[in-house]
Design a protein around this motif. Sequence first.
Motif, PDB file in Angstrom:
ATOM      1  N   GLY A 307       0.828  -1.205   0.000  1.00 47.15           N
ATOM      2  CA  GLY A 307       0.000   0.000   0.000  1.00 47.15           C
ATOM      3  C   GLY A 307       0.857   1.247   0.000  1.00 47.15           C
ATOM      4  N   ASN A 308       0.654   2.132   0.981  1.00 46.90           N
ATOM      5  CA  ASN A 308       1.455   3.353   1.092  1.00 46.90           C
ATOM      6  C   ASN A 308       2.687   3.182   1.967  1.00 46.90           C
ATOM      7  OD1 ASN A 308      -0.261   4.882  -0.531  1.00 46.90           O
ATOM      8  ND2 ASN A 308      -1.572   5.455   1.183  1.00 46.90           N
ATOM      9  N   LEU A 309       2.888   1.978   2.493  1.00 48.83           N
ATOM     10  CA  LEU A 309       3.990   1.716   3.416  1.00 48.83           C
ATOM     11  C   LEU A 309       5.115   0.971   2.706  1.00 48.83           C
ATOM     12  CD1 LEU A 309       4.623   2.125   6.466  1.00 48.83           C
ATOM     13  CD2 LEU A 309       3.855  -0.234   6.809  1.00 48.83           C
ATOM     14  N   ILE A 310       6.354   1.382   2.975  1.00 51.05           N
ATOM     15  CA  ILE A 310       7.527   0.748   2.383  1.00 51.05           C
ATOM     16  C   ILE A 310       8.510   0.397   3.496  1.00 51.05           C
ATOM     17  CG2 ILE A 310       9.472   1.012   0.800  1.00 51.05           C
ATOM     18  CD1 ILE A 310       7.828   3.060  -0.748  1.00 51.05           C
ATOM     19  N   LEU A 311       8.862  -0.881   3.595  1.00 47.79           N
ATOM     20  CA  LEU A 311       9.893  -1.338   4.520  1.00 47.79           C
ATOM     21  C   LEU A 311      11.185  -1.496   3.731  1.00 47.79           C
ATOM     22  CD1 LEU A 311       7.802  -4.119   6.310  1.00 47.79           C
ATOM     23  CD2 LEU A 311       8.044  -1.717   6.992  1.00 47.79           C
ATOM     24  N   LYS A 312      12.263  -0.890   4.201  1.00 50.46           N
ATOM     25  CA  LYS A 312      13.463  -0.872   3.358  1.00 50.46           C
ATOM     26  C   LYS A 312      14.738  -1.141   4.150  1.00 50.46           C
ATOM     27  CE  LYS A 312      14.172   4.121   3.749  1.00 50.46           C
ATOM     28  NZ  LYS A 312      14.602   5.325   3.043  1.00 50.46           N
ATOM     29  N   THR A 313      15.744  -1.570   3.408  1.00 47.96           N
ATOM     30  CA  THR A 313      17.082  -1.743   3.947  1.00 47.96           C
ATOM     31  C   THR A 313      18.077  -1.261   2.898  1.00 47.96           C
ATOM     32  OG1 THR A 313      18.681  -3.325   4.838  1.00 47.96           O
ATOM     33  CG2 THR A 313      17.260  -4.112   3.075  1.00 47.96           C
ATOM     34  N   LYS A 314      19.211  -0.739   3.368  1.00 48.82           N
ATOM     35  CA  LYS A 314      20.160  -0.145   2.422  1.00 48.82           C
ATOM     36  C   LYS A 314      21.555  -0.159   3.025  1.00 48.82           C
ATOM     37  CE  LYS A 314      19.005   3.495   0.165  1.00 48.82           C
ATOM     38  NZ  LYS A 314      18.604   4.876  -0.162  1.00 48.82           N
ATOM     39  N   ILE A 315      22.543  -0.215   2.151  1.00 46.53           N
ATOM     40  CA  ILE A 315      23.933  -0.043   2.566  1.00 46.53           C
ATOM     41  C   ILE A 315      24.494   1.157   1.817  1.00 46.53           C
ATOM     42  CG2 ILE A 315      26.261  -1.006   2.516  1.00 46.53           C
ATOM     43  CD1 ILE A 315      25.092  -3.734   2.921  1.00 46.53           C
ATOM     44  N   ARG A 316      25.062   2.102   2.547  1.00 45.96           N
ATOM     45  CA  ARG A 316      25.679   3.287   1.947  1.00 45.96           C
ATOM     46  C   ARG A 316      27.188   3.228   2.132  1.00 45.96           C
ATOM     47  NH1 ARG A 316      21.253   5.413   4.746  1.00 45.96           N
ATOM     48  NH2 ARG A 316      19.651   6.385   3.446  1.00 45.96           N
ATOM     49  N   ILE A 317      27.892   3.662   1.097  1.00 45.56           N
ATOM     50  CA  ILE A 317      29.340   3.806   1.169  1.00 45.56           C
ATOM     51  C   ILE A 317      29.637   5.295   1.211  1.00 45.56           C
ATOM     52  CG2 ILE A 317      31.542   3.293   0.077  1.00 45.56           C
ATOM     53  CD1 ILE A 317      30.005   0.823   0.935  1.00 45.56           C
ATOM     54  N   ALA A 318      30.379   5.732   2.231  1.00 42.80           N
ATOM     55  CA  ALA A 318      30.707   7.149   2.387  1.00 42.80           C
ATOM     56  C   ALA A 318      32.177   7.372   2.069  1.00 42.80           C
ATOM     57  CB  ALA A 318      30.407   7.604   3.805  1.00 42.80           C
ATOM     58  N   GLY A 319      32.485   8.548   1.529  1.00 42.64           N
ATOM     59  CA  GLY A 319      33.881   8.848   1.244  1.00 42.64           C
ATOM     60  C   GLY A 319      34.075  10.267   0.780  1.00 42.64           C
ATOM     61  N   THR A 320      35.335  10.700   0.712  1.00 38.28           N
ATOM     62  CA  THR A 320      35.704  12.019   0.203  1.00 38.28           C
ATOM     63  C   THR A 320      36.923  11.875  -0.700  1.00 38.28           C
ATOM     64  OG1 THR A 320      37.226  12.526   1.985  1.00 38.28           O
ATOM     65  CG2 THR A 320      34.916  13.120   2.341  1.00 38.28           C
ATOM     66  N   ILE A 321      37.154  12.890  -1.501  1.00 39.28           N
ATOM     67  CA  ILE A 321      38.361  12.916  -2.325  1.00 39.28           C
ATOM     68  C   ILE A 321      39.487  13.626  -1.573  1.00 39.28           C
ATOM     69  CG2 ILE A 321      39.382  13.822  -4.453  1.00 39.28           C
ATOM     70  CD1 ILE A 321      36.739  13.485  -5.809  1.00 39.28           C
ATOM     71  N   GLU A 322      39.160  14.770  -0.965  1.00 36.44           N
ATOM     72  CA  GLU A 322      40.174  15.600  -0.326  1.00 36.44           C
ATOM     73  C   GLU A 322      40.764  14.940   0.923  1.00 36.44           C
ATOM     74  OE1 GLU A 322      37.151  16.460  -1.049  1.00 36.44           O
ATOM     75  OE2 GLU A 322      37.305  17.962  -2.649  1.00 36.44           O
ATOM     76  N   LEU A 323      39.909  14.272   1.709  1.00 32.47           N
ATOM     77  CA  LEU A 323      40.361  13.636   2.943  1.00 32.47           C
ATOM     78  C   LEU A 323      40.322  12.122   2.796  1.00 32.47           C
ATOM     79  CD1 LEU A 323      38.357  15.842   5.458  1.00 32.47           C
ATOM     80  CD2 LEU A 323      40.707  16.181   4.689  1.00 32.47           C
ATOM     81  N   GLU A 324      41.228  11.461   3.471  1.00 31.97           N
ATOM     82  CA  GLU A 324      41.276  10.005   3.380  1.00 31.97           C
ATOM     83  C   GLU A 324      40.281   9.405   4.369  1.00 31.97           C
ATOM     84  OE1 GLU A 324      45.211   8.530   3.687  1.00 31.97           O
ATOM     85  OE2 GLU A 324      46.045  10.001   2.309  1.00 31.97           O
ATOM     86  N   ILE A 325      39.011   9.447   3.982  1.00 29.04           N
ATOM     87  CA  ILE A 325      37.936   8.957   4.838  1.00 29.04           C
ATOM     88  C   ILE A 325      37.077   7.979   4.049  1.00 29.04           C
ATOM     89  CG2 ILE A 325      35.837   9.586   6.106  1.00 29.04           C
ATOM     90  CD1 ILE A 325      37.103  12.204   6.786  1.00 29.04           C
TER      91      ILE A 325
END
Length: 339
Positions: A307-325
């Motif tokens: 219906g109008n409800l969504i159950l979700k799961t996700k994996i995000r990858i975080a990073g930067t160019i300037e800093l080594e993170i």
Amino acid sequence: MRLKYTLLLITIASVTLAQNEWKPGYILKTQQDTVWGSLLNKKYSKNAKSINFRTNEGEKETTFLPSEIYGYRFTNGKYYVSKYVDSTHGMLFLEYLINGELDAYFYRDEYGGNHYYIEKDSLKLRELKYKNEMIYEDGKTYRKKTIEYKGVLDFYTRDTEGLKKDISNLSGIDHKSLVSFAKKYHELSCGDESCIEYGKDVKRKLLFSVDFGNFSLSSTYRSKNNRDNYQYISASFYFQQIERNENLFFLIGFNQFLDDKKPIGIPFGIEYIDLQPGLGFNGSYTIDLASFFLLHYFGAGFHYKIGNLILKTKIRIAGTIELEIAGVQPSFGIMYSIR
């Protein structure tokens, strides 16, 4: 840096993989011969080439080409008609934007390019060509605009006074500007007789999401490796971008980390969300405004829509160019369609 660009390419490829969805509607064998059933909604470029139709669920579908039927329409939604465009494209289903003294149409090609067309009873279909691009020449960068569309609009509306200033003020062509211009021309030409704007009753979906996740972040500063692991909760709003793709959303949110020593986050970006019922795919690219655009996130996951409800799961990858993170951010959430 190489890893970041690889992730970007994977995310873009994932976001552009649209899932097809059956929607109620009808085909027009001729301008008056209507057959009701369900239409398979695909991305813009594929909707222009063919349409899959069935009268009942479970029935074998039939594929129609632009040369075989007059057009088709999703119930209270987009309306497509078959038109001969040119010798390169041949016959296509063009999205009918407005029907009046000046008819307007739209087509998006497989490369994402937008094409707008106009037509009158006395004049054939003509494309409104417009480009706004950066040109590098002799060591300098120039902005080049192709404004051929202004001459075409002027020629097609030359029988009506009062539009030259409107044409001159146009800075480009999109759905809103073309429909507004065609409406004004129709009003000046016909007086009280109104034109028909197709798809105007389609409302943008607005989604609200609450997510809980864990953020594992590693960084290098002055030759020292640092690792952090903390939890967060976030709330986000998603705004549907109908002009681009019904499954594409702009999002903005707020992350509150459960460790008081950690800063807040303000994610902003785009997300593809397959809106058909059942199991679907989502993919996203966001930046963190609170980090002054330093942190970028590439995400992908699955969800289940009821219906109008969504159950979700996700994996995000975080990073930067300037800093080594670099960081990994798995999350679980609940999304609700407000409208």
